[in-house]
Design an enzyme around this catalytic site. Structure first.
Site, mmCIF file in Angstrom:
data_model
loop_
_atom_site.group_PDB
_atom_site.id
_atom_site.type_symbol
_atom_site.label_atom_id
_atom_site.label_comp_id
_atom_site.label_asym_id
_atom_site.label_seq_id
_atom_site.Cartn_x
_atom_site.Cartn_y
_atom_site.Cartn_z
ATOM 1 N N ASN A 186 -3.749 6.443 -0.415
ATOM 2 C CA ASN A 186 -3.091 6.674 0.874
ATOM 3 C C ASN A 186 -2.323 7.989 0.899
ATOM 4 O O ASN A 186 -2.203 8.622 1.947
ATOM 5 C CB ASN A 186 -2.158 5.514 1.215
ATOM 6 N N GLU A 239 -5.178 -0.107 -7.649
ATOM 7 C CA GLU A 239 -4.155 0.827 -8.106
ATOM 8 C C GLU A 239 -3.052 0.015 -8.798
ATOM 9 O O GLU A 239 -2.437 -0.847 -8.175
ATOM 10 C CB GLU A 239 -3.568 1.612 -6.935
ATOM 11 N N HIS A 245 -2.315 -2.958 -6.226
ATOM 12 C CA HIS A 245 -2.785 -2.678 -4.874
ATOM 13 C C HIS A 245 -4.302 -2.815 -4.791
ATOM 14 O O HIS A 245 -5.047 -1.969 -5.291
ATOM 15 C CB HIS A 245 -2.353 -1.266 -4.444
ATOM 16 N N SER A 279 0.813 -1.217 0.000
ATOM 17 C CA SER A 279 0.000 0.000 0.000
ATOM 18 C C SER A 279 0.843 1.261 0.000
ATOM 19 O O SER A 279 0.322 2.350 -0.227
ATOM 20 C CB SER A 279 -0.919 0.014 1.229
#
Length: 484
Positions: A190, A152, A140, A119
């Site tokens: 994130n 992702e 991801h 991540s």
């Protein structure tokens, strides 16, 4: 490349979920764990997840048997020799992942794509550890993988274009939406989400607003599905802390340094839902709001004053310009500038309406406890959820949302990801009602730019200065963000 046989290394919550996603799409899956005990736990996760889907009517029982039948479980990495793709889902420790990728590079056939579900860790470091850097990408998934629609796809400077496009096509085949991003710490979701959550912890720590009030402001005011502290408890404070450290290591941006309060709670073992206590449950960290009051008379000024006065008058309160118990002032700028013009500045409380349900109530350095309590009572009568806060630029919602939107503009302007992909990532990865560029257009580019200028003027944090692209669009009179 056609992917028909895939491997998943690591069958914890994420790895088991990823294996299930592949098996649901008709692929043959080889699940690998370190030992028999871990393998049994992974099998249990797969069986329980698919059983829940059957119980909820989302999966026919015969389909469950087919899905489980496509998954072969093993403790030997040698069984991955014929895999077309191997996805790594082991713990987020870079040295462990590098060692694994070196091993996989020696086991798998040359054309196999090696993917990491990390991540936040650098995909480039994993690619460089192999003899096939062009065929190493990030893939991801989001938790729970069978439910969340976003993947992702992370490209490095060494990634082959066909490997990236093949993985994106595979994600589509899995029923996911793929967004392609560069290899920067945190990728899109994130990198945008965690600084916002960290910023919320700093606002609370600085006493600008309380935990519950910030969560109310961001859900009922900004329309987000969860408040930042409820979300931090769900994610895990230790996980958030680790991601922030990775971001800070890469950027050295002080906004990415984990908030001291976050560090304290992690050190104390208060990790959120996983430990039973986090921000919620840490009651000593909760800011106390003002007490109730006996307000009878009020005055109100600024745009929207007459409508609020009418509501309060209908409820039996008297508007008075002579000697009111409290003066409510609608304002986007520091409220104290208005307060000092009164004969008694202690009676003024700033009001900033957010959405249809929330009223931020800004208390200046001169505001009395009585006036602050009166404002809370009056907003409840007016049908608004009161959010007491200090008289600081942006109050609560703008102070948290505008830097997040600014980060998205900088991300796009740097060529890191397209505006459309960033919007899709935040909608699908976080459940936001709109992506950052859609939010910018909704609130107005000029308003966002001016709000960021106010934040920068107060805090002098370079990250709060409006992104050059945003400033240029406003100067050009644009009302929409170019989708390119």
């Amino acid at each position: 490349m056609a992917f028909e046989r895939v491997g998943v290394v690591g069958l914890g919550t994420m790895g088991a979920g990823i294996a299930e996603v592949f098996a649901r799409a008709g692929l043959r899956v080889i699940g690998v764990e370190a030992d028999a005990e871990a393998l049994a736990r992974g099998r249990g996760l797969l069986e329980r997840s698919t059983a829940r889907a059957v119980d909820k009517g989302r999966l026919p029982a015969e389909r469950r048997a087919e899905i489980l039948g496509r998954v072969t479980l093993t403790t030997s990495r040698d069984d991955l020799r014929e895999a077309d793709l191997v996805v790594e889902a082991i713990p987020e420790i870079l040295d462990y992942k590098i060692s694994l990728f070196r091993d996989l590079d020696g086991v798998c056939k040359p054309e196999t794509v090696l993917a990491t579900n990390t991540s936040s860790l650098p995909v480039t470091a994993l690619a460089a550890a192999t003899g096939r850097p062009g065929r190493v990408v990030g893939m991801h998934f989001f938790n729970p993988a069978p439910v969340m629609r976003l993947v992702e796809v992370v490209r490095t400077v060494m990634s082959d274009a066909d490997a990236v496009s093949d993985i994106s096509a595979l994600a589509t085949r899995l029923g996911k939406t793929a967004v392609t991003v560069g290899d920067r710490a945190g990728f899109v979701v994130n990198r945008l989400l965690l600084p916002y959550l960290n910023h919320a912890a700093l606002l609370m720590e600085q006493g600008i607003a309380g935990r519950d009030d910030i969560d109310v402001a961001m859900t009922r005011g900004a329309g987000l599905p969860m408040g930042p502290f409820a979300l931090l408890d769900l994610i895990g404070l230790d996980t958030a802390y680790e991601v922030m450290e990775v971001l800070f290591d890469e950027t050295r941006d002080r906004r990415h340094a984990p908030a001291p309060l976050l560090r304290e709670l992690v050190t104390a073992g208060r990790l959120g839902r996983k430990s039973g206590r986090g921000f919620y449950g840490a009651e000593q960290a909760r800011a106390q709001g003002p007490g109730r009051s006996g307000v009878i008379t009020f005055d109100v000024a600024g745009p929207g004053a007459d409508e609020l006065a009418g509501r309060l008058g209908a409820a039996g309160f008297a508007r008075s310009g002579e000697d009111p118990d409290v003066v409510l002032r609608f304002s986007d700028r520091p409220v104290v500038e208005h307060a000092v013009r009164l004969s008694d500045p202690s009676r003024m409380v700033g009001v900033h309406l957010v959405g249809d349900e929330v009223a931020e109530l800004a208390r200046t350095a001169l505001t009395s406890d009585t006036a602050a309590g009166a404002a809370v009572d009056l907003m409840k009568v007016a049908g608004r959820a009161p959010v007491p806060c200090k008289d600081r630029a942006g109050f609560v919602v703008d102070a948290l949302m505008l830097p997040y939107l600014n980060d998205a503009v900088r991300m796009h302007d740097a060529g890191y990801a397209s505006a459309a992909d960033i919007d899709a990532a935040m909608r699908l990865g976080c459940g936001y009602p709109a992506g950052p560029f859609e939010m910018l257009e909704s609130i107005g580019l000029a308003r966002a730019r001016d709000g960021l200028r106010a934040l920068y003027a107060e805090y002098r944090d370079p990250a709060f200065a409006p992104a050059p692209l945003l400033d240029q669009l406003v100067t050009a009179g644009a009302t929409e963000f170019p989708r390119r």
